[in-house]
Scaffold this active site. Sequence first.
Site, PDB file in Angstrom:
ATOM      1  N   MET A  34       0.852  -1.196   0.000  1.00 47.70           N
ATOM      2  CA  MET A  34       0.000   0.000   0.000  1.00 47.70           C
ATOM      3  C   MET A  34       0.888   1.246   0.000  1.00 47.70           C
ATOM      4  O   MET A  34       0.451   2.325   0.409  1.00 47.70           O
ATOM      5  CB  MET A  34      -0.935  -0.015   1.205  1.00 47.70           C
ATOM      6  CG  MET A  34      -1.892  -1.214   1.157  1.00 47.70           C
ATOM      7  SD  MET A  34      -3.406  -1.005   2.107  1.00 47.70           S
ATOM      8  CE  MET A  34      -2.758  -0.768   3.733  1.00 47.70           C
ATOM      9  N   GLY A  40      11.499  -2.820   5.066  1.00 40.99           N
ATOM     10  CA  GLY A  40      10.812  -4.117   5.071  1.00 40.99           C
ATOM     11  C   GLY A  40      10.291  -4.473   3.678  1.00 40.99           C
ATOM     12  O   GLY A  40      10.420  -5.608   3.218  1.00 40.99           O
ATOM     13  N   HIS A  41       9.704  -3.492   2.997  1.00 33.61           N
ATOM     14  CA  HIS A  41       9.228  -3.747   1.630  1.00 33.61           C
ATOM     15  C   HIS A  41      10.401  -4.066   0.702  1.00 33.61           C
ATOM     16  O   HIS A  41      10.308  -4.943  -0.161  1.00 33.61           O
ATOM     17  CB  HIS A  41       8.489  -2.516   1.087  1.00 33.61           C
ATOM     18  CG  HIS A  41       7.238  -2.171   1.816  1.00 33.61           C
ATOM     19  ND1 HIS A  41       7.112  -1.031   2.579  1.00 33.61           N
ATOM     20  CD2 HIS A  41       6.050  -2.811   1.912  1.00 33.61           C
ATOM     21  CE1 HIS A  41       5.892  -0.971   3.086  1.00 33.61           C
ATOM     22  NE2 HIS A  41       5.234  -2.042   2.717  1.00 33.61           N
ATOM     23  N   GLN A  65     -10.397  -2.740   2.405  1.00 30.59           N
ATOM     24  CA  GLN A  65      -9.918  -3.454   3.592  1.00 30.59           C
ATOM     25  C   GLN A  65      -9.865  -2.564   4.836  1.00 30.59           C
ATOM     26  O   GLN A  65      -9.397  -2.991   5.883  1.00 30.59           O
ATOM     27  CB  GLN A  65      -8.558  -4.109   3.324  1.00 30.59           C
ATOM     28  CG  GLN A  65      -7.405  -3.151   3.110  1.00 30.59           C
ATOM     29  CD  GLN A  65      -6.144  -3.877   2.651  1.00 30.59           C
ATOM     30  OE1 GLN A  65      -6.029  -4.289   1.493  1.00 30.59           O
ATOM     31  NE2 GLN A  65      -5.191  -4.059   3.551  1.00 30.59           N
ATOM     32  N   ASP A 155       2.458  -9.379   8.968  1.00 31.89           N
ATOM     33  CA  ASP A 155       1.006  -9.601   8.940  1.00 31.89           C
ATOM     34  C   ASP A 155       0.792 -11.109   8.821  1.00 31.89           C
ATOM     35  O   ASP A 155       0.456 -11.622   7.753  1.00 31.89           O
ATOM     36  CB  ASP A 155       0.399  -8.848   7.761  1.00 31.89           C
ATOM     37  CG  ASP A 155       0.545  -7.351   7.920  1.00 31.89           C
ATOM     38  OD1 ASP A 155      -0.116  -6.776   8.781  1.00 31.89           O
ATOM     39  OD2 ASP A 155       1.376  -6.762   7.197  1.00 31.89           O
ATOM     40  N   MET A 189       9.227  -3.223  11.480  1.00 32.82           N
ATOM     41  CA  MET A 189       9.019  -2.102  10.551  1.00 32.82           C
ATOM     42  C   MET A 189       7.592  -2.127  10.027  1.00 32.82           C
ATOM     43  O   MET A 189       7.065  -3.190   9.696  1.00 32.82           O
ATOM     44  CB  MET A 189      10.012  -2.196   9.401  1.00 32.82           C
ATOM     45  CG  MET A 189      11.395  -1.841   9.848  1.00 32.82           C
ATOM     46  SD  MET A 189      12.499  -1.627   8.449  1.00 32.82           S
ATOM     47  CE  MET A 189      14.042  -1.461   9.331  1.00 32.82           C
ATOM     48  N   SER A 190       6.991  -0.946   9.971  1.00 36.88           N
ATOM     49  CA  SER A 190       5.609  -0.829   9.506  1.00 36.88           C
ATOM     50  C   SER A 190       5.388   0.574   8.992  1.00 36.88           C
ATOM     51  O   SER A 190       5.940   1.536   9.548  1.00 36.88           O
ATOM     52  CB  SER A 190       4.653  -1.090  10.678  1.00 36.88           C
ATOM     53  OG  SER A 190       3.360  -0.606  10.366  1.00 36.88           O
ATOM     54  N   SER A 191       4.583   0.710   7.950  1.00 40.35           N
ATOM     55  CA  SER A 191       4.265   2.045   7.426  1.00 40.35           C
ATOM     56  C   SER A 191       3.543   2.864   8.482  1.00 40.35           C
ATOM     57  O   SER A 191       3.564   4.096   8.459  1.00 40.35           O
ATOM     58  CB  SER A 191       3.384   1.934   6.183  1.00 40.35           C
ATOM     59  OG  SER A 191       4.027   1.147   5.217  1.00 40.35           O
TER      60      SER A 191
HETATM   61  O1  PAF Z   1      -0.132  -5.830   3.643  1.00 40.35           O
HETATM   62  C1  PAF Z   1      -0.549  -4.902   2.903  1.00 40.35           C
HETATM   63  O2  PAF Z   1       0.114  -3.895   2.685  1.00 40.35           O
HETATM   64  C2  PAF Z   1      -1.918  -5.026   2.259  1.00 40.35           C
HETATM   65  O3  PAF Z   1      -2.816  -5.692   3.092  1.00 40.35           O
HETATM   66  C3  PAF Z   1      -1.868  -5.702   0.877  1.00 40.35           C
HETATM   67  C4  PAF Z   1      -1.414  -7.140   0.955  1.00 40.35           C
HETATM   68  C5  PAF Z   1      -0.961  -4.911  -0.044  1.00 40.35           C
HETATM   69  C6  PAF Z   1      -3.280  -5.704   0.250  1.00 40.35           C
HETATM   70  O4  PAF Z   1      -3.780  -4.410   0.122  1.00 40.35           O
END
Ligand code: PAF
Length: 284
Positions: A34, A40-41, A65, A155, A189-191
Amino acid sequence: MTEQPLIFRNIAVMRRAVAQWRAAGEAVALIPTMGALHAGHISLIKASRENARRAIVSIFVNPTQFAPNEDFSAYPRTFEADLAKLAEAGCDGCFAPMASEMYPEGFSTKILPGGPALAGLEDRFRPDHFAGMAQVVAKLLNQSQADCAFFGEKDFQQLAVIRRMAADLDIPTAIFGVPTLREPDGLAMSSRNVYLSAQERAQAVTLSRVLRDSAKAIRAGAPVVDVVARAGREITAAGFALDYFEARQAQSLAPIAGLAEGPIRLLVAARLGRTRLIDNWPVE
Ligand code: PAF
């Protein structure tokens, strides 16, 4: 000079590029995100290199979501900075669709995930979250036609839901989980970490410390029920509002009372001010 990733705004253009890469014998990885990219990404892109010559990162803040009381409009959107990070990481493509490309007029199909989506963890606090997440991930996998897709273990329940969905719906993309990247003090790490004030950031380290100590205690033979109760007390004492601290069977996410029943994963969700943090740890 670092090469910019190709930017795909629509599905057809991305699919053409993917078809060309695959025709040249190059496997393609998808890393759904997102945005608000952090190290982390980038670790997901790096992990994908072992399985695929080409990497596409999707950036889409998926409205379906988020519950109405959640942070959809406040969610950090940092597209230019994200692109610079993708270029630096040598990413080949960035799929950044408009909401109208993902959910055009008349869109009306839902996915109702079961199994791990109903484990009584995140689903207790975010009841419609996994339906929206599964919906967009199913679409992204189908849109990209990627050979493999990479998701962070942070997650953990999400990853279990995606694995189950891909298996149940015969989605041919191979799903990989990648271990959580942590700040030097252990914070996952998290946004969403950008929401933390300086004081909350200092408190936040409690989660990973308690997870690590609890895993160690269970490995050393302490009863799971006692360890979990103590962990909850410590997290609350550190100023968090605790949603859950649970020991679960690592694959099925079913409740588990001891190591004899299989590998254990500890999972936590807790709120500090307006920020909700989640984390997890293996007992190994
Ligand atoms: O983990 C996330 O960033 C979101 O849940 C994902 C998997 C991109 C789906 O929108």
